[in-house]
Design a protein around this motif. Structure first.
Motif: not given
Length: 133
Positions: A7-23, A37-41
């Motif tokens: 299931k995890k492998e079928n998820k669309t994977k997004i990398v979000l690169i955003e420095d505003d922690a709240f946003l 599936e979101v990965h944050l930097a």
């Protein structure tokens, strides 16, 4: 029945690169609720490294970031064979025509001005872009 791993492998994977922690938190929560599936930097250098590790389906990239600007991250991504075809959506408050043009010229598929888009509208954009790919 799909296993959790499948299931995890079928998820669309997004990398979000955003420095505003709240946003960033708001977007991560919204995207997770939508099944992504979101990965944050939180800075450009970490974001570039994260994209190379995760090879996501799509990247949401702020322009004004610590350590490396979004434009520089975008240039790096488009210069590498394994990341050049990943769609990048610039998500920023820089709304000047020159900035928009620069982002699109560097290879971004879209340019969204944060103040003009609700997270739900950003999700709709992501769905359209991922379907094309």
């Amino acid at each position: 029945m799909a296993t959790k791993k499948e299931k995890k492998e079928n998820k669309t994977k997004i990398v979000l690169i955003e420095d505003d922690a709240f946003l960033a938190g708001m977007y991560v929560t919204k995207l997770n609720l939508e099944g992504y599936e979101v990965h944050l930097a939180l800075d450009g250098e970490k974001g570039l490294k994260l994209v190379k590790e995760e090879l996501p389906n799509i990247i949401l990239l702020d322009v004004i970031l610590p350590k490396m600007s979004g434009f520089d991250v975008l240039k790096n991504l488009k210069a590498e064979a394994k990341t050049k075809d990943i769609p990048v959506v610039l998500l920023t408050n820089l709304g000047q025509r020159d900035d928009v043009k620069k982002g699109l010229d560097l290879g971004a598929v879209d340019y969204l001005i944060k103040a003009h888009f609700m997270p739900s509208e950003v999700v709709e954009k992501i769905k359209k872009i991922v379907k094309k790919g």
